[in-house]
Design a protein around this motif. Structure first.
Motif, PDB file in Angstrom:
ATOM      1  N   PRO A 142      11.528 -49.606 -19.990  1.00 27.50           N
ATOM      2  CA  PRO A 142      11.887 -50.764 -20.820  1.00 27.50           C
ATOM      3  C   PRO A 142      10.799 -51.149 -21.813  1.00 27.50           C
ATOM      4  N   TYR A 143       9.651 -50.471 -21.754  1.00 27.57           N
ATOM      5  CA  TYR A 143       8.514 -50.798 -22.612  1.00 27.57           C
ATOM      6  C   TYR A 143       8.047 -49.556 -23.370  1.00 27.57           C
ATOM      7  N   ILE A 144       7.565 -49.775 -24.584  1.00 26.41           N
ATOM      8  CA  ILE A 144       6.903 -48.734 -25.366  1.00 26.41           C
ATOM      9  C   ILE A 144       5.593 -49.327 -25.879  1.00 26.41           C
ATOM     10  N   HIS A 145       4.505 -48.602 -25.691  1.00 27.33           N
ATOM     11  CA  HIS A 145       3.188 -49.072 -26.137  1.00 27.33           C
ATOM     12  C   HIS A 145       2.902 -48.505 -27.525  1.00 27.33           C
ATOM     13  N   ILE A 146       2.467 -49.357 -28.454  1.00 26.92           N
ATOM     14  CA  ILE A 146       2.248 -48.908 -29.839  1.00 26.92           C
ATOM     15  C   ILE A 146       0.773 -49.023 -30.249  1.00 26.92           C
ATOM     16  N   GLY A 147      -0.124 -49.158 -29.309  1.00 27.85           N
ATOM     17  CA  GLY A 147      -1.546 -49.173 -29.651  1.00 27.85           C
ATOM     18  C   GLY A 147      -1.925 -50.438 -30.383  1.00 27.85           C
ATOM     19  N   GLY A 148      -2.147 -50.312 -31.706  1.00 24.98           N
ATOM     20  CA  GLY A 148      -2.496 -51.475 -32.514  1.00 24.98           C
ATOM     21  C   GLY A 148      -3.968 -51.809 -32.512  1.00 24.98           C
ATOM     22  N   ASP A 149      -4.814 -50.906 -32.018  1.00 24.81           N
ATOM     23  CA  ASP A 149      -6.234 -51.226 -31.854  1.00 24.81           C
ATOM     24  C   ASP A 149      -7.099 -50.569 -32.925  1.00 24.81           C
ATOM     25  N   GLU A 150      -8.292 -51.109 -33.082  1.00 22.54           N
ATOM     26  CA  GLU A 150      -9.413 -50.514 -33.808  1.00 22.54           C
ATOM     27  C   GLU A 150      -9.081 -50.114 -35.246  1.00 22.54           C
ATOM     28  N   ARG A 194      -2.982 -63.438 -46.883  1.00 20.12           N
ATOM     29  CA  ARG A 194      -4.345 -63.726 -47.323  1.00 20.12           C
ATOM     30  C   ARG A 194      -5.372 -62.784 -46.698  1.00 20.12           C
ATOM     31  N   GLU A 195      -5.084 -62.290 -45.523  1.00 23.94           N
ATOM     32  CA  GLU A 195      -6.013 -61.416 -44.815  1.00 23.94           C
ATOM     33  C   GLU A 195      -5.400 -60.025 -44.667  1.00 23.94           C
ATOM     34  N   HIS A 196      -6.269 -58.996 -44.718  1.00 19.50           N
ATOM     35  CA  HIS A 196      -5.755 -57.638 -44.566  1.00 19.50           C
ATOM     36  C   HIS A 196      -5.202 -57.388 -43.173  1.00 19.50           C
ATOM     37  N   SER A 197      -5.644 -58.170 -42.188  1.00 19.96           N
ATOM     38  CA  SER A 197      -5.086 -58.031 -40.841  1.00 19.96           C
ATOM     39  C   SER A 197      -3.599 -58.347 -40.821  1.00 19.96           C
ATOM     40  N   GLU A 198      -3.141 -59.129 -41.800  1.00 20.80           N
ATOM     41  CA  GLU A 198      -1.713 -59.434 -41.874  1.00 20.80           C
ATOM     42  C   GLU A 198      -0.897 -58.204 -42.261  1.00 20.80           C
ATOM     43  N   LEU A 199      -1.526 -57.270 -42.974  1.00 22.22           N
ATOM     44  CA  LEU A 199      -0.837 -56.012 -43.281  1.00 22.22           C
ATOM     45  C   LEU A 199      -0.634 -55.197 -42.003  1.00 22.22           C
ATOM     46  N   GLN A 200      -1.626 -55.216 -41.132  1.00 25.90           N
ATOM     47  CA  GLN A 200      -1.453 -54.572 -39.831  1.00 25.90           C
ATOM     48  C   GLN A 200      -0.314 -55.240 -39.070  1.00 25.90           C
ATOM     49  N   GLY A 201      -0.308 -56.570 -39.061  1.00 30.65           N
ATOM     50  CA  GLY A 201       0.778 -57.289 -38.405  1.00 30.65           C
ATOM     51  C   GLY A 201       2.129 -56.962 -38.992  1.00 30.65           C
ATOM     52  N   HIS A 202       2.183 -56.721 -40.319  1.00 29.21           N
ATOM     53  CA  HIS A 202       3.431 -56.368 -40.998  1.00 29.21           C
ATOM     54  C   HIS A 202       3.982 -55.055 -40.440  1.00 29.21           C
ATOM     55  N   GLY A 216       1.032 -53.608 -26.601  1.00 34.12           N
ATOM     56  CA  GLY A 216      -0.035 -53.246 -27.515  1.00 34.12           C
ATOM     57  C   GLY A 216      -1.377 -53.708 -26.998  1.00 34.12           C
ATOM     58  N   TRP A 217      -2.437 -53.076 -27.505  1.00 35.33           N
ATOM     59  CA  TRP A 217      -3.789 -53.524 -27.186  1.00 35.33           C
ATOM     60  C   TRP A 217      -4.038 -54.884 -27.832  1.00 35.33           C
ATOM     61  N   GLU A 218      -5.118 -55.535 -27.446  1.00 36.73           N
ATOM     62  CA  GLU A 218      -5.328 -56.927 -27.837  1.00 36.73           C
ATOM     63  C   GLU A 218      -5.355 -57.130 -29.351  1.00 36.73           C
ATOM     64  N   GLU A 219      -5.817 -56.107 -30.122  1.00 39.13           N
ATOM     65  CA  GLU A 219      -5.863 -56.256 -31.574  1.00 39.13           C
ATOM     66  C   GLU A 219      -4.478 -56.312 -32.208  1.00 39.13           C
ATOM     67  N   ALA A 220      -3.454 -55.894 -31.458  1.00 36.88           N
ATOM     68  CA  ALA A 220      -2.092 -55.941 -31.992  1.00 36.88           C
ATOM     69  C   ALA A 220      -1.668 -57.369 -32.315  1.00 36.88           C
ATOM     70  N   ALA A 221      -2.296 -58.337 -31.680  1.00 43.50           N
ATOM     71  CA  ALA A 221      -1.948 -59.737 -31.933  1.00 43.50           C
ATOM     72  C   ALA A 221      -2.570 -60.266 -33.219  1.00 43.50           C
ATOM     73  N   LYS A 222      -3.492 -59.499 -33.822  1.00 43.32           N
ATOM     74  CA  LYS A 222      -4.090 -59.945 -35.076  1.00 43.32           C
ATOM     75  C   LYS A 222      -3.030 -59.995 -36.170  1.00 43.32           C
TER      76      LYS A 222
END
Length: 651
Positions: A432-440, A462-470, A488-494
């Protein structure tokens, strides 16, 4: 060996060390037009070389002399350079692999072997420290059960033992039990209408809970779920002694016990990195056997990274034709070990289906990880027409030393790639889960791309981290359409683009898990300081492993208490789904090395996930670990040894 390579620490400070590298020509012939190719896990300051020129990609370095003079017989080449990290303390910090090349231009490289000596760390020797284990307990279950009562008597397991026809929920665990019994008895344990091992379905029992009763003439395994039957089977298997008795029928003598038990956490996971080094299916099955034995229920399968793409994708065959292989003459250059030849591999869809079924019988869900938008170099090099923006001139270097491993949020091909890959992954994996990384994702990415800047203006970012979130929000929507939940890893929440349904794994520290839990995310706790099994296990310089998050001895693993700084009634506790261990495999390229890093620390993580903190006891665990050693020996597992006296203790 005709050539030898030495590396020596000659100066060190808190954040910079200087090294001397010496290449010896021990042959009786001059070496012409040479370059030295080697791998090291740290970033060398190329402009600090005293002699020669150096290029580095990831761990892969190419050193060339300043002039074309040959390296004469029985002479040496010497240079010095800086590395801007804390001083080395482990032999594994040093050069990992090396070869010489004398080919020129675009001709194929023909590697020449080089012997690498042990690094001189310029530090006092540190002895391995181990403490004697207490006497083994007569019943040594790991993880510790909720309730165990020793009864008078014993059960004789031999060729006359049979399994009663099981209920549907116990069919998988029955197959697993039969497989393990065949290893002991060298014949199949039959299933009969009336056997003396009986699985009974009790639908009122909690998920994962079980009741095991061993009587002189019968074994009863009761549960209300398939997982409960697996857990009952794992306890039964642990109660079987490592060797049969010396009776004529070679029976295994099991103690009479009654066990009532259930898991503390719903998620009890183990992550294995198969991208940095490819681990064959046989090795994975062996690991799944041990995970089931110690009541793990999740195998987190890290399948893609910069150094390798390991999963067959029909839409993009190039991912495995190109991205699964690295070497001196491959599109992906060598990394870590085995650098003088083609190295790699991948898992076919049929192999993956078979492994999923194998894990299912053992109560284990396989969660695949497809790492995006970072750690994507293998994919980008495989699909440049789809994933490379020639007008993006951003300069960055990832933590692993790559300048070209991040997907672009402004390329339509990025979304085509993600959608098609995740579609096939969802079709293949029933989890039921798929991990997509999202780190580093490093600083500097997307900053010199007109298309990315226009995209930020279009969406008001405003921040490039929002492109990652996109990008990650798009991936989450793809998964939601398939009825799956993103991990996702913790950076996925950025970037704050994910829904709170996304499950976050905290790895840099536990604090990130608390922050995400406070925002409403469910979390899996995998803090490196307590659960990363690639960390070295002692202060000795020859201890295998890495130390970026410190050392990780067995006791430190066992004593981890999730969110211990919070009050017991803090709502964050309710968001902790479980605990997971992880083994990153930059330096793990064999069965022997894998086992040495995993065992016995894997058993400690098993107890973290299963047994409530208030019921855990370090000395009691050590006594039970002693009782597990005969099994580990019989199974041929290369575990890191602890000292242990030979006498046994009754419970």
């Amino acid at each position: 060996m005709s050539y030898r390579l030495d590396l020596t620490v000659i100066d060190k400070s808190k954040q910079v060390s200087r090294f001397a590298l010496t290449l010896h020509n021990l042959s009786d012939k001059p070496l012409y037009n040479w370059s030295l190719h080697f791998t090291i896990a740290r970033w060398i300051s190329a402009n600090s070389l005293s002699i020669g020129k150096l290029s580095q990609l990831g761990s892969y370095c190419i050193l060339t002399p300043d002039n074309a003079s040959p390296l004469a017989p029985n002479s040496h080449f010497y240079t010095e350079f800086n590395i801007g990290t804390k001083p080395f303390t482990l032999h594994d910090d040093s050069i990992i692999d090396a070869f010489l090349n004398t080919s020129s231009g675009n001709t194929p490289i023909h590697p020449i072997p080089v012997e690498i000596t042990t690094i001189d760390l310029d530090q006092p020797a540190t002895e391995h420290v181990s403490s004697p284990l207490p006497p083994a307990k007569a019943v040594s279950l790991i993880p510790a059960p909720d309730s165990l009562t020793r009864l008078q008597g014993e059960f004789r397991l031999n060729q006359h033992t049979a399994i009663t026809t099981p209920p549907e929920a116990a069919v998988g665990s029955t197959r697993w039990l039969q497989t393990e019994m065949n290893k002991l008895l060298h014949e199949d344990l039959p299933i009969k209408e009336q056997g003396n091992i009986t699985y009974q379905l009790h639908e009122n029992m909690a998920e994962g809970a079980y009741h095991l009763l061993i009587e002189p003439d019968h074994i009863w395994l009761q549960a209300g779920s398939a997982s409960g039957f697996v857990h009952a089977s794992s306890s039964l298997l642990q109660l079987i002694p490592a060797m049969p008795s010396h009776q004529a029928d070679a029976a295994y003598i099991l103690p009479m016990v009654e066990i009532q038990d259930q898991p503390h956490y719903a998620h009890r996971g183990m992550m294995l990195d198969c991208a940095r080094h490819f681990h064959p299916v046989k090795r994975l099955k062996n690991l799944l056997d041990q995970l089931a034995r110690y009541k793990f229920n999740t195998f987190h399968w890290h399948l893609t990274d910069d150094e390798g793409w390991r999963i067959e994708i029909d839409a993009f065959p190039e991912l495995t034709e190109i991205g699964a292989w690295r070497g001196p003459n491959e599109m992906l250059k060598p990394q870590f070990t085995t650098i003088s030849q083609q190295y790699g591999g991948y898992y076919s869809k049929q192999e993956i289906r078979e492994l999923i079924a194998y894990a299912s019988d053992r109560g284990i869900t396989i969660i695949p990880e497809i790492d995006i938008p970072g750690h994507c170099r293998a994919a980008i090099k495989s699909l440049p027409a789809l994933l490379v923006d020639p007008d993006d001139h951003s300069e960055y270097r990832s933590i692993q030393g790559y300048p070209d491993n991040i997907l672009s949020p402004a390329l339509p091909g990025t979304y085509t790639f993600i959608a098609k890959v995740l579609e096939e992954v969802c079709e293949l994996f029933p989890a039921p889960y798929i991990h997509i990384g999202g780190d580093e994702v490093p600083q500097g990415v997307w900053t010199d791309s007109q298309a990315c800047q226009a995209m930020m203006e279009q969406y008001g970012y405003r921040e490039h981290s929002e492109l990652q979130g996109h990008i990650l929000r798009f991936a989450e929507e793809c998964l939601q359409a398939k009825g799956r939940r993103m991990m996702g890893w913790e950076e996925a929440a950025k970037g704050d683009k994910l829904s709170t349904k996304a499950i976050i794994f905290s790895w840099l520290s536990e604090e990130a898990g608390q922050v995400c839990a406070d925002k409403g995310h469910d979390v899996i706790l995998q803090p490196a300081q307590h659960t990363y099994l690639d960390l070295a296990q002692s202060d000795a310089a020859d201890e295998p492993g890495v130390d970026w998050a410190g050392r990780l001895p067995l006791e430190q693993v066992y004593n981890y208490r999730p969110f211990s700084s919070l009050e017991n009634d803090d709502p964050a506790h309710q968001h902790v789904l479980g605990i997971q261990g992880g083994l990153w495999c930059e330096l793990v390229n064999s069965q022997s090395r894998l086992e040495f890093m995993l065992y016995p620390r894997l058993l400690a993580i098993a107890e973290l996930g299963w047994t409530p903190p208030e019921k855990r006891n370090w000395n009691d665990f050590r006594a039970r670990l002693h009782g597990q050693m005969p099994y580990l020996d019989r199974a041929g597992i290369n575990y890191r040894h602890c000292e242990a006296p030979s006498s046994a203790e009754s419970i």
